[in-house]
Scaffold this motif. Structure first.
Motif, PDB file in Angstrom:
ATOM      1  N   ARG A  62       7.411  -5.887  -9.720  1.00 57.36           N
ATOM      2  CA  ARG A  62       6.088  -6.514  -9.613  1.00 57.36           C
ATOM      3  C   ARG A  62       5.642  -6.569  -8.149  1.00 57.36           C
ATOM      4  NH1 ARG A  62       2.404  -9.665 -12.660  1.00 57.36           N
ATOM      5  NH2 ARG A  62       0.650  -9.808 -11.255  1.00 57.36           N
ATOM      6  N   VAL A  63       6.586  -6.874  -7.251  1.00 60.19           N
ATOM      7  CA  VAL A  63       6.270  -6.910  -5.822  1.00 60.19           C
ATOM      8  C   VAL A  63       5.838  -5.524  -5.356  1.00 60.19           C
ATOM      9  CG1 VAL A  63       7.242  -7.243  -3.518  1.00 60.19           C
ATOM     10  CG2 VAL A  63       7.776  -8.863  -5.332  1.00 60.19           C
ATOM     11  N   LYS A  64       6.563  -4.477  -5.806  1.00 59.11           N
ATOM     12  CA  LYS A  64       6.210  -3.101  -5.426  1.00 59.11           C
ATOM     13  C   LYS A  64       4.827  -2.728  -5.959  1.00 59.11           C
ATOM     14  CE  LYS A  64      10.984  -1.586  -5.720  1.00 59.11           C
ATOM     15  NZ  LYS A  64      11.898  -0.657  -6.398  1.00 59.11           N
ATOM     16  N   ARG A  65       4.572  -3.066  -7.222  1.00 57.58           N
ATOM     17  CA  ARG A  65       3.281  -2.754  -7.839  1.00 57.58           C
ATOM     18  C   ARG A  65       2.150  -3.479  -7.116  1.00 57.58           C
ATOM     19  NH1 ARG A  65       3.976  -5.018 -12.606  1.00 57.58           N
ATOM     20  NH2 ARG A  65       5.392  -3.373 -13.219  1.00 57.58           N
ATOM     21  N   GLY A  85       2.167  -4.594  -4.048  1.00 57.74           N
ATOM     22  CA  GLY A  85       2.029  -4.027  -2.706  1.00 57.74           C
ATOM     23  C   GLY A  85       1.198  -2.761  -2.715  1.00 57.74           C
ATOM     24  N   TRP A  86       1.397  -1.937  -3.741  1.00 57.18           N
ATOM     25  CA  TRP A  86       0.624  -0.695  -3.854  1.00 57.18           C
ATOM     26  C   TRP A  86      -0.844  -0.999  -4.113  1.00 57.18           C
ATOM     27  CZ3 TRP A  86       0.203   4.006  -2.487  1.00 57.18           C
ATOM     28  CH2 TRP A  86      -0.651   4.886  -3.157  1.00 57.18           C
ATOM     29  N   HIS A  87      -1.110  -1.875  -5.074  1.00 63.25           N
ATOM     30  CA  HIS A  87      -2.492  -2.170  -5.453  1.00 63.25           C
ATOM     31  C   HIS A  87      -3.237  -2.954  -4.375  1.00 63.25           C
ATOM     32  CE1 HIS A  87      -2.442  -0.615  -9.537  1.00 63.25           C
ATOM     33  NE2 HIS A  87      -1.211  -1.085  -9.650  1.00 63.25           N
ATOM     34  N   GLU A  88      -2.553  -3.890  -3.727  1.00 66.47           N
ATOM     35  CA  GLU A  88      -3.244  -4.770  -2.787  1.00 66.47           C
ATOM     36  C   GLU A  88      -3.304  -4.217  -1.361  1.00 66.47           C
ATOM     37  OE1 GLU A  88      -1.192  -8.498  -3.135  1.00 66.47           O
ATOM     38  OE2 GLU A  88      -1.694  -8.684  -5.263  1.00 66.47           O
ATOM     39  N   GLN A  89      -2.259  -3.471  -0.935  1.00 68.65           N
ATOM     40  CA  GLN A  89      -2.196  -3.067   0.462  1.00 68.65           C
ATOM     41  C   GLN A  89      -1.993  -1.570   0.669  1.00 68.65           C
ATOM     42  OE1 GLN A  89       0.735  -5.443   2.433  1.00 68.65           O
ATOM     43  NE2 GLN A  89      -0.138  -7.353   1.700  1.00 68.65           N
ATOM     44  N   GLY A  90      -1.845  -0.819  -0.421  1.00 61.76           N
ATOM     45  CA  GLY A  90      -1.628   0.611  -0.287  1.00 61.76           C
ATOM     46  C   GLY A  90      -0.232   0.961   0.211  1.00 61.76           C
ATOM     47  N   LEU A  91       0.721   0.046   0.046  1.00 64.86           N
ATOM     48  CA  LEU A  91       2.106   0.283   0.464  1.00 64.86           C
ATOM     49  C   LEU A  91       2.897   0.801  -0.722  1.00 64.86           C
ATOM     50  CD1 LEU A  91       2.746  -2.969   2.508  1.00 64.86           C
ATOM     51  CD2 LEU A  91       2.265  -0.695   3.381  1.00 64.86           C
TER      52      LEU A  91
END
Length: 63
Positions: free
Chosen positions: A17-20, A22-28
């Motif tokens: 969930r943290v990875k998901r 991070g991708w959606h919110e910050q492009g990481l």
């Protein structure tokens, strides 16, 4: 009182969930080089990107 300050109480997010988020919110993008959901060429691309951006891993340098 049901309100909790950030980091205190409530539900804890799992690693995926943290990875998901991070991708959606910050492009990481956080991905393991051995993630079984990826094909071999995709894992190799991840390894090459990691080597280029951060240098070779100790395990890979010994091999």
């Amino acid at each position: 009182m049901r309100w909790h300050p950030p980091g205190y109480g409530g539900e804890r997010r799992g690693p995926e969930r943290v990875k998901r988020d991070g991708w959606h919110e910050q492009g990481l993008l956080a991905v393991a080089v051995d993630d079984e959901r990826l094909t071999w060429p995709e894992r190799e691309l991840v390894r090459q990107l990691g080597d280029k951006l951060y240098g070779k891993r100790e395990e890979a340098a010994d091999a």
